[in-house]
Design a protein around this motif. Structure first.
Motif, short mmCIF file in Angstrom:
data_model
loop_
_atom_site.label_atom_id
_atom_site.label_comp_id
_atom_site.label_asym_id
_atom_site.label_seq_id
_atom_site.Cartn_x
_atom_site.Cartn_y
_atom_site.Cartn_z
N ILE A 240 0.82 -1.22 0.00
CA ILE A 240 0.00 0.00 0.00
C ILE A 240 0.85 1.27 0.00
O ILE A 240 0.42 2.30 -0.51
CB ILE A 240 -1.05 -0.02 1.14
CG1 ILE A 240 -0.40 -0.19 2.49
CG2 ILE A 240 -2.08 -1.09 0.91
CD1 ILE A 240 -0.59 0.99 3.38
N HIS A 241 2.08 1.21 0.54
CA HIS A 241 2.98 2.35 0.39
C HIS A 241 3.28 2.60 -1.09
O HIS A 241 3.26 3.74 -1.57
CB HIS A 241 4.29 2.11 1.15
CG HIS A 241 4.24 2.52 2.59
ND1 HIS A 241 3.63 1.74 3.56
CD2 HIS A 241 4.70 3.63 3.22
CE1 HIS A 241 3.74 2.36 4.74
NE2 HIS A 241 4.38 3.51 4.55
N CYS A 244 0.10 3.94 -2.86
CA CYS A 244 -0.11 5.38 -2.65
C CYS A 244 0.84 6.21 -3.50
O CYS A 244 0.44 7.24 -4.07
CB CYS A 244 0.04 5.73 -1.17
SG CYS A 244 -1.35 5.16 -0.15
N ASP A 245 2.10 5.77 -3.60
CA ASP A 245 3.04 6.46 -4.50
C ASP A 245 2.56 6.41 -5.94
O ASP A 245 2.66 7.40 -6.68
CB ASP A 245 4.43 5.82 -4.39
CG ASP A 245 5.12 6.12 -3.07
OD1 ASP A 245 4.69 7.06 -2.38
OD2 ASP A 245 6.08 5.39 -2.74
N ASP A 248 -0.36 8.85 -6.42
CA ASP A 248 0.05 10.23 -6.23
C ASP A 248 0.88 10.76 -7.40
O ASP A 248 0.75 11.91 -7.81
CB ASP A 248 0.87 10.39 -4.93
CG ASP A 248 -0.01 10.36 -3.69
OD1 ASP A 248 -1.21 10.70 -3.81
OD2 ASP A 248 0.49 10.00 -2.61
N ARG A 332 -9.28 9.05 0.78
CA ARG A 332 -8.10 9.68 0.21
C ARG A 332 -6.88 8.82 0.57
O ARG A 332 -6.85 8.23 1.65
CB ARG A 332 -7.96 11.11 0.73
CG ARG A 332 -9.05 12.01 0.18
CD ARG A 332 -9.01 13.42 0.74
NE ARG A 332 -9.94 14.27 -0.03
CZ ARG A 332 -11.24 14.36 0.19
NH1 ARG A 332 -11.77 13.63 1.17
NH2 ARG A 332 -12.01 15.14 -0.54
N PRO A 333 -5.90 8.72 -0.32
CA PRO A 333 -4.75 7.85 -0.05
C PRO A 333 -4.02 8.25 1.22
O PRO A 333 -3.67 9.42 1.41
CB PRO A 333 -3.85 8.06 -1.28
CG PRO A 333 -4.78 8.53 -2.35
CD PRO A 333 -5.82 9.33 -1.66
N ASP A 334 -3.78 7.28 2.10
CA ASP A 334 -3.06 7.54 3.34
C ASP A 334 -2.59 6.20 3.89
O ASP A 334 -3.41 5.35 4.25
CB ASP A 334 -3.96 8.25 4.35
CG ASP A 334 -3.21 8.60 5.62
OD1 ASP A 334 -2.60 9.69 5.66
OD2 ASP A 334 -3.24 7.79 6.56
N THR A 335 -1.29 6.01 3.95
CA THR A 335 -0.76 4.69 4.32
C THR A 335 -1.10 4.33 5.76
O THR A 335 -1.43 3.17 6.05
CB THR A 335 0.76 4.65 4.11
OG1 THR A 335 1.38 5.74 4.81
CG2 THR A 335 1.10 4.75 2.63
N PRO A 366 -7.82 2.26 -7.32
CA PRO A 366 -7.55 3.69 -7.50
C PRO A 366 -8.58 4.42 -8.35
O PRO A 366 -9.08 3.89 -9.35
CB PRO A 366 -6.19 3.70 -8.22
CG PRO A 366 -5.59 2.37 -7.96
CD PRO A 366 -6.74 1.42 -7.87
N THR A 368 -7.82 7.73 -9.98
CA THR A 368 -6.74 8.70 -10.15
C THR A 368 -7.29 10.06 -10.60
O THR A 368 -8.42 10.17 -11.09
CB THR A 368 -5.74 8.19 -11.19
OG1 THR A 368 -6.40 8.08 -12.46
CG2 THR A 368 -5.18 6.83 -10.80
N PHE A 393 -9.07 6.26 -3.30
CA PHE A 393 -9.14 4.80 -3.35
C PHE A 393 -10.57 4.36 -3.06
O PHE A 393 -11.17 4.78 -2.07
CB PHE A 393 -8.23 4.15 -2.31
CG PHE A 393 -6.80 3.98 -2.74
CD1 PHE A 393 -6.47 3.16 -3.81
CD2 PHE A 393 -5.79 4.63 -2.08
CE1 PHE A 393 -5.16 3.00 -4.21
CE2 PHE A 393 -4.47 4.48 -2.46
CZ PHE A 393 -4.15 3.66 -3.53
#
Length: 486
Positions: A240-241, A244-245, A248, A332-335, A366, A368, A393
């Protein structure tokens, strides 16, 4: 329906349906009523199943049943592929289920830039025909599902970063209104109806076909990669890291990926389903996932194939008739939030994993910025998500199990889990209003998540094309327009 009313309904149906009118107890009734994606829909028992074979019969059905729908003596369900899993979405207890699977066609415009698709088709059939001509469309990622409900719910495709939601590729709908009139809705004619049907579900009429923009079908590189280790949290966290990259930075609009952790047969695995729609093998945008450690190489399906080949692969990950459903929120993306979700999922799983036949997928899909930007450029839809809201997401929760005696505890555990995720995301300011309709839970007020301005327009469209509200009251399945609370 009472017996006198049933006889009136049957008489009305016989006046317009040329084929058999299926009733409980017959072999064909049991076969057709048992052919839904979920056991919950199979367990609903309509009084009649009718299978119109042309548009005129659909028009006749609405006209003949109209007085009964208005009086409340009868309600109907509209069935396409029957993939929405919750009971009553496309079937109706003691009512009339209108099975639209007989309305099949795949016709090209003269220059083949547009294809008209009948609502009885599946995406696999559509892609198979299109690929004969070197073409495809931005339809579903799973081939076995029907076309209509997917499009009316919005839909995501492998090409969404280029084309927006799947419904954004629809240039025209053919619709039978509550009056029985057949109309076309496009950017020039009935444009308000056209926009409303792009994500507005079954709230305005019965769609009989729709036209989509085609584009060249290239080879696609991709497949499914599995990761397993002694520390599944660490493996999930790595994924998931990188996910998220990925959303983003958006380096590559031809790259599409879905991220999940799943449970089945006593084991867990982290998965990444990924594709490059221009066929580039192991492109830089996907290397964060192809280079991750702890891959189960013998299970990997990464290869070069066709659009049809990949959607048929994903079709093999599900089967009809299981006790299964979906639930969803959008974040919203957030690890750190997604890692917290993972811990909550593990806690919930420990309470129900002894349910016979339990499988459970928990994933992140996603949305995007490019998807939302290209959606906005395509003329508008019912969801009305501003591109500035991205990236997002879509969180997918998908349990399945075998026995009805486990229903209560599985539903309760999953409801608590989803409520907990929603609360935590909201508390952190990371919950988005949107709920992806194709994955929504049966009690969700999904259309409320489209925003006040969109709801106002949808209600205006409903009042214009269905002033008596037949598709709000007489067709209760699916997600209806919000009603003002007293």
């Amino acid at each position: 329906m009472s017996s006198p009313n049933k006889s009136q309904i049957l008489h009305a149906l016989k006046g317009v349906i040329q084929g058999p009118i299926l009733q409980p107890g017959s072999e064909e009734y049991e076969k057709e009523n048992g052919s839904y994606f979920s056991a919950f829909e199979n367990e609903v028992k309509p009084s009649y199943i009718v299978k119109p074979s042309n548009i005129e019969q659909v028009q006749g059905l609405i006209r003949s049943l109209r007085p009964h729908l208005l009086s409340g003596d009868c309600q109907i369900a509209i069935r396409g592929g029957g993939h929405t899993p919750f009971a009553g979405s496309a079937n109706i207890q003691d009512g009339v289920t209108v099975d639209m699977r007989g309305l099949r066609k795949i016709n090209f415009s003269q220059d083949k830039s547009i294809v008209e698709i009948g609502v009885g088709e599946t995406w696999a059939a559509v892609y198979g025909e299109l690929e004969k001509h070197g073409l495809t469309v931005a339809g579903a990622r799973t081939g076995r599902i029907g076309v209509a409900g997917f499009i009316l719910g919005g839909g995501l495709s492998l090409f969404s970063a280029r084309t927006g939601f799947s419904c954004d590729s629809v240039v025209e709908f053919e619709v039978v209104l509550a009056s029985g009139q057949l109309v076309r809705a496009n950017a020039e004619e009935n444009a308000d109806l056209w926009t409303s049907l792009r994500g507005g579900l079954n709230n305005f009429g019965i769609v009989t076909s729709f036209k989509m923009s085609t584009f060249k079908s290239d080879d696609i590189w991709g497949g499914v990669t599995f990761y397993m280790s002694d520390n599944m949290f660490d493996t999930f966290s790595q994924l998931i890291h990188r996910a998220c990259d990925f959303v983003d930075s958006e380096p590559d609009k031809d790259a599409h990926a879905m991220f999940s952790i799943g449970y089945g047969f006593g084991h867990q695995a982290v998965t990444c389903v990924m594709y490059h729609t221009q066929g580039k093998e192991n492109p830089p945008s996907l290397q964060p996932f192809t280079s991750m450690e702890n891959q189960v190489k013998q299970m990997s399906t990464m290869r070069t194939s066709t659009h049809l080949g990949f959607v048929e692969e994903l079709s093999n990950f599900s089967s009809d008739g299981k006790r299964q459903y979906w639930a969803s929120i959008t974040i919203r993306p957030d690890t750190s939030l997604m890692e917290a979700f993972h811990k909550m999922w593990q806690d919930m799983l420990s309470k129900i994993q002894d349910a016979q036949g339990l499988t459970f997928s928990f994933g992140f899909h996603p949305l995007t910025k490019a998807t939302l930007e290209n959606s906005a450029k395509a003329g508008g839809n019912a969801m009305a998500i501003p591109p500035s809201d991205g990236p997002l997401f879509i969180v997918l929760v998908n349990p399945g199990w075998d026995l009805p005696e486990d229903d209560k505890r599985v539903f309760a555990a999953v409801e608590d889990f989803v409520a907990g995720m929603r609360h935590l995301a909201s508390e952190k300011g990371l919950l988005h209003r949107y709920i992806f309709t194709n994955y929504a839970y049966q009690t969700d007020d999904t259309i409320a998540g489209y925003g006040e301005e969109s709801i106002r327009k949808l209600k205006e469209t409903s009042e214009k094309y269905d002033p008596e509200g037949i598709f709000q009251r007489g067709v209760p399945g699916g997600f209806k327009l919000p009603v003002k609370k007293a």
